[in-house]
Scaffold this motif. Structure first.
Motif, mmCIF file in Angstrom:
data_model
loop_
_atom_site.group_PDB
_atom_site.id
_atom_site.type_symbol
_atom_site.label_atom_id
_atom_site.label_comp_id
_atom_site.label_asym_id
_atom_site.label_seq_id
_atom_site.Cartn_x
_atom_site.Cartn_y
_atom_site.Cartn_z
ATOM 1 N N PHE A 3 -5.630 -9.440 -3.004
ATOM 2 C CA PHE A 3 -4.260 -9.643 -3.451
ATOM 3 C C PHE A 3 -3.775 -8.387 -4.154
ATOM 4 C CE2 PHE A 3 -6.030 -13.885 -3.207
ATOM 5 C CZ PHE A 3 -5.029 -14.585 -2.567
ATOM 6 N N SER A 5 -0.468 -7.086 -6.758
ATOM 7 C CA SER A 5 0.696 -7.518 -7.541
ATOM 8 C C SER A 5 1.608 -6.322 -7.774
ATOM 9 C CB SER A 5 0.257 -8.128 -8.871
ATOM 10 O OG SER A 5 -0.378 -7.166 -9.668
ATOM 11 N N GLU A 17 7.022 -10.241 -11.596
ATOM 12 C CA GLU A 17 5.848 -9.822 -10.849
ATOM 13 C C GLU A 17 5.744 -10.662 -9.577
ATOM 14 O OE1 GLU A 17 1.243 -8.901 -11.867
ATOM 15 O OE2 GLU A 17 2.062 -10.772 -12.607
ATOM 16 N N ARG A 18 5.467 -9.988 -8.468
ATOM 17 C CA ARG A 18 5.238 -10.671 -7.202
ATOM 18 C C ARG A 18 3.814 -10.382 -6.756
ATOM 19 N NH1 ARG A 18 10.757 -9.909 -3.701
ATOM 20 N NH2 ARG A 18 12.126 -10.700 -5.293
ATOM 21 N N ILE A 19 3.168 -11.405 -6.234
ATOM 22 C CA ILE A 19 1.795 -11.256 -5.756
ATOM 23 C C ILE A 19 1.794 -11.446 -4.248
ATOM 24 C CG2 ILE A 19 -0.544 -12.174 -5.871
ATOM 25 C CD1 ILE A 19 0.046 -13.004 -8.739
ATOM 26 N N TYR A 20 1.214 -10.477 -3.534
ATOM 27 C CA TYR A 20 1.149 -10.505 -2.078
ATOM 28 C C TYR A 20 -0.306 -10.594 -1.634
ATOM 29 C CZ TYR A 20 5.920 -8.754 -2.334
ATOM 30 O OH TYR A 20 7.253 -8.599 -2.608
ATOM 31 N N LYS A 21 -0.539 -11.349 -0.584
ATOM 32 C CA LYS A 21 -1.874 -11.426 0.002
ATOM 33 C C LYS A 21 -1.996 -10.330 1.045
ATOM 34 C CE LYS A 21 -4.467 -14.280 3.086
ATOM 35 N NZ LYS A 21 -4.472 -15.501 3.866
ATOM 36 N N MET A 22 -3.036 -9.527 0.947
ATOM 37 C CA MET A 22 -3.265 -8.441 1.885
ATOM 38 C C MET A 22 -4.181 -8.929 3.007
ATOM 39 S SD MET A 22 -1.673 -5.821 0.554
ATOM 40 C CE MET A 22 -2.405 -4.421 1.327
ATOM 41 N N ASN A 23 -3.799 -8.652 4.253
ATOM 42 C CA ASN A 23 -4.635 -9.003 5.395
ATOM 43 C C ASN A 23 -5.755 -8.000 5.553
ATOM 44 O OD1 ASN A 23 -2.996 -11.175 6.101
ATOM 45 N ND2 ASN A 23 -1.676 -9.901 7.337
ATOM 46 N N ASP A 28 -4.884 -7.035 11.259
ATOM 47 C CA ASP A 28 -3.672 -6.274 11.558
ATOM 48 C C ASP A 28 -3.809 -5.498 12.864
ATOM 49 O OD1 ASP A 28 -2.352 -7.180 9.333
ATOM 50 O OD2 ASP A 28 -2.927 -5.474 8.086
#
Length: 67
Positions: A3, A5, A17-23, A28
């Protein structure tokens, strides 16, 4: 899972704050390959005429080479 942020805002009191899930990179890469392959199958040129016959043939055995 990985993840990341990212904080946004100009001052410390107004931060969001935004939290993104990384692939994973493999996921990809596979998705990009399949996207490119599907578009290639859809838009690439072929050597088959309107009657379904190949326009290129092997001169030694006279077999059609469809691509």
């Amino acid at each position: 899972m990985v993840f990341i942020s990212i904080a946004e805002g100009k001052d410390q009191g107004n931060m969001t704050e935004r939290i993104y899930k990384m692939n994973k990179i493999e996921k990809d890469l596979v998705e990009n390959f399949l996207y490119s392959r599907n578009n290639g199958l859809l838009f690439n040129k072929t050597n088959v005429d309107v009657n379904g016959k190949a326009t290129i043939s092997d001169p030694e055995v006279f077999r059609d080479l469809a691509a």
